[in-house]
Design an enzyme around this catalytic site. Structure first.
Site, PDB file in Angstrom:
ATOM      1  N   GLU A  58       0.878  -1.174   0.000  1.00  0.00           N
ATOM      2  CA  GLU A  58       0.000   0.000   0.000  1.00  0.00           C
ATOM      3  C   GLU A  58       0.911   1.218   0.000  1.00  0.00           C
ATOM      4  O   GLU A  58       1.424   1.621   1.047  1.00  0.00           O
ATOM      5  CB  GLU A  58      -0.904  -0.016   1.255  1.00  0.00           C
ATOM      6  CG  GLU A  58      -1.870  -1.187   1.307  1.00  0.00           C
ATOM      7  CD  GLU A  58      -3.065  -1.023   0.372  1.00  0.00           C
ATOM      8  OE1 GLU A  58      -3.369   0.113  -0.025  1.00  0.00           O
ATOM      9  OE2 GLU A  58      -3.693  -2.037   0.033  1.00  0.00           O
ATOM     10  N   CYS A  70      -2.264   9.584   2.439  1.00  0.00           N
ATOM     11  CA  CYS A  70      -1.805   8.989   1.178  1.00  0.00           C
ATOM     12  C   CYS A  70      -2.758   9.274   0.020  1.00  0.00           C
ATOM     13  O   CYS A  70      -2.321   9.341  -1.123  1.00  0.00           O
ATOM     14  CB  CYS A  70      -1.620   7.492   1.341  1.00  0.00           C
ATOM     15  SG  CYS A  70      -3.093   6.674   1.936  1.00  0.00           S
TER      16      CYS A  70
END
Ligand code: NAD
Length: 457
Positions: free
Chosen positions: A209, A243
């Site tokens: 991720e 993010c």
């Protein structure tokens, strides 16, 4: 316990089969939920020490996701674990086809600091739900949040099932030398590459991720006031250390001025300056290194609004940069802070061609009502996931698998996708003894080849 001994203990426990029953898994998930509930106050207090994140924001962006994942897994696990029936092809009839989920085994989860609770605990929930043992190595940068997780979880779980290892690069590397059955990593692209390399040694499956520069398109028909409101919220949440935050805006030239004005208005409403005291929703930059890095990205000549900061408190006022082109320094790497460059474009088709050539972003947002152009952007540009007329919120829907593609990552999680990520799916064909057409057996004949052809094609 050394990393070797810890993994050996988990492996022995896993091989004993104790993690397999539904009842065992539900018990662990409920235990985890109870531990977080009973210690919630400490979770708020400790993360505040790391980067003065408020109770509201910690609940809204961290614990709410953790509880929602826990509740979902506890409710749905029985269904997720059930073998799935599949239709059987003619050649295999009257056999039966099924898919059986099984845990991958001993898993390692390495977390990032920007949302230290949810980025660590949500994959732990998926791993336990899927019947794995877990070693969690949260980030050393969010030191206090990581320490409270270790304190709480290591007290209530035996290390054979779930254990938190505190430490930084050295500790992560010691773990990565071992032979896990699954590695789940959240963090930066350069470290992601190292994780992938380490996993290759043992052919361990990985989920990465990662991050990247996530664009937000603002088309001329967008409702500018609401667009600015939603962009400002998603961008400056957690001081931009998200993010999936908008990294940069691409706005149609005809509405650029209007958007810049509305971004300024929204910042004034949502993030009043901190000269007269720090409002509750200001989050600090995690450390001095990142603080200095961000200040270097602010080109004073290009500030449209903001630009002020408090070095001692590691605060940067939400900053909008204008007259930006793809060649500016701020457009090189992921910003990961409260700096928002705005690029104006004249030709959408040319812009799409340009963005297409960039590394695949984790998120992409479009503000518009024009279905044709939304479809064009969504189909021509590859990205992890995103939203139309909003930012960030797609990750809160656990029915939507969350993850990147290309340099923004591989694999996904949240909800059932998390269960899948920590599972292997065995395909099983079951045949009865009473029926066996002689077609596939030797001696071969032209007649049997024709029957086989009919059955298969
Ligand atoms: P990072 O890569 O520096 O660190 C992440 C983890 O890796 C930490 O636990 C750290 O201890 C460990 N680590 C660091 N160097 C290592 C090495 N050489 N070997 C082994 N382990 C090592 O990332 P970060 O600064 O914590 O997080 C910021 C990045 O993470 C940003 O790029 C952001 O976009 C990304 N991110 C992605 C997601 C997502 O869900 N896709 C979520 C949050 C953050």
């Amino acid at each position: 316990m050394t990393p070797e001994n810890l993994l050996a203990a988990q492996r022995e426990f896993f091989l004993s089969g104790q993690t397999l029953p539904l009842k065992f898994r539900i018990k662990q998930l409920k235990k985890l939920r109870k531990a977080i509930r009973e210690n919630e106050q400490y979770f708020y207090e400790e993360i505040y020490k790391d980067f003065s994140k408020s109770k509201f924001e910690t609940y809204a962006t961290e614990l709410s996701l953790v509880y929602s994942e826990l509740n979902l897994a506890i409710k749905k696990l029985k269904k997720w674990m059930k073998p799935k029936k599949k239709r059987t092809d003619l050649a295999n009839k009257p056999g039966k086809s099924r898919i059986l989920p099984e845990p991958l085994g001993c898993s390692l989860i390495i977390g990032a600091w920007n949302y230290p609770y949810q980025l660590s605990i949500v994959p732990v929930i998926s791993a336990i739900a899927a019947g794995n043992t877990v070693i969690l190595k949260p980030s050393e940068l969010s030191y206090n949040a990581s320490a409270i997780m270790a304190k709480v979880f290591n007290r209530i779980f035996i290390p054979e099932i779930f254990h938190v290892v505190i430490g930084g690069i050295k500790e992560a590397q010691a773990l990565l030398n071992l032979n896990f059955d699954k590695i789940f990593f959240t963090g930066s692209v350069p470290v992601g590459k190292k994780i992938y390399q380490a996993a290759a040694k043992h052919l361990t499956p990985v989920t990465l991720e990662l991050g990247g520069k996530s664009p937000t398109f603002v088309l001329p028909d967008a409702k500018i006031k609401m667009t600015a409101k939603r962009i400002v919220w998603g961008k400056f949440l957690n001081a931009g250390q998200t993010c999936v935050a908008t990294d940069y805006i691409l706005v149609d030239k005809t509405v650029e001025k209007q958007l810049l004005e509305e971004l300024k208005n929204q910042i004034k409403i949502q993030f009043p300056t901190f000269e007269n005291g720090i409002p509750e929703n200001y989050v600090q930059i995690i450390n001095e290194r990142n603080f200095d890095r961000l200040l270097n990205l602010i080109d004073k000549e290009k500030i449209y609004y903001g630009g002020t900061f408090d070095k001692e408190k590691r605060l940067i006022h939400p900053t909008v940069l204008h007259n930006i082109s793809f060649d500016d320094t701020v457009m090189e790497d992921e910003i990961f802070g409260p700096v928002l460059p705005v690029i104006a474009y004249e030709n959408l088709d040319e812009l799409i061609e340009k963005v297409k050539l960039k590394p695949k972003p984790l998120a992409l947002y479009i503000f518009s009502k024009n279905k044709k152009q939304i479809k064009k952007i969504q189909t021509e540009i590859s990205f992890g996931g995103g939203a139309v007329n909003d930012t960030v919120m797609h990750l809160t829907n656990h029915r939507l698998p969350f993850g990147g593609t290309g340099s923004s990552g591989m694999g996904s999680y949240h909800g059932y996708a998390g269960f899948e990520t920590f599972s292997h799916f065995k395909s099983i064909l079951k045949k009865p003894f009473w029926f066996e057409p002689p077609v596939k057996y030797a001696p071969y004949s032209e007649k049997n080849r024709k029957i086989l052809k009919f059955l298969i094609e």
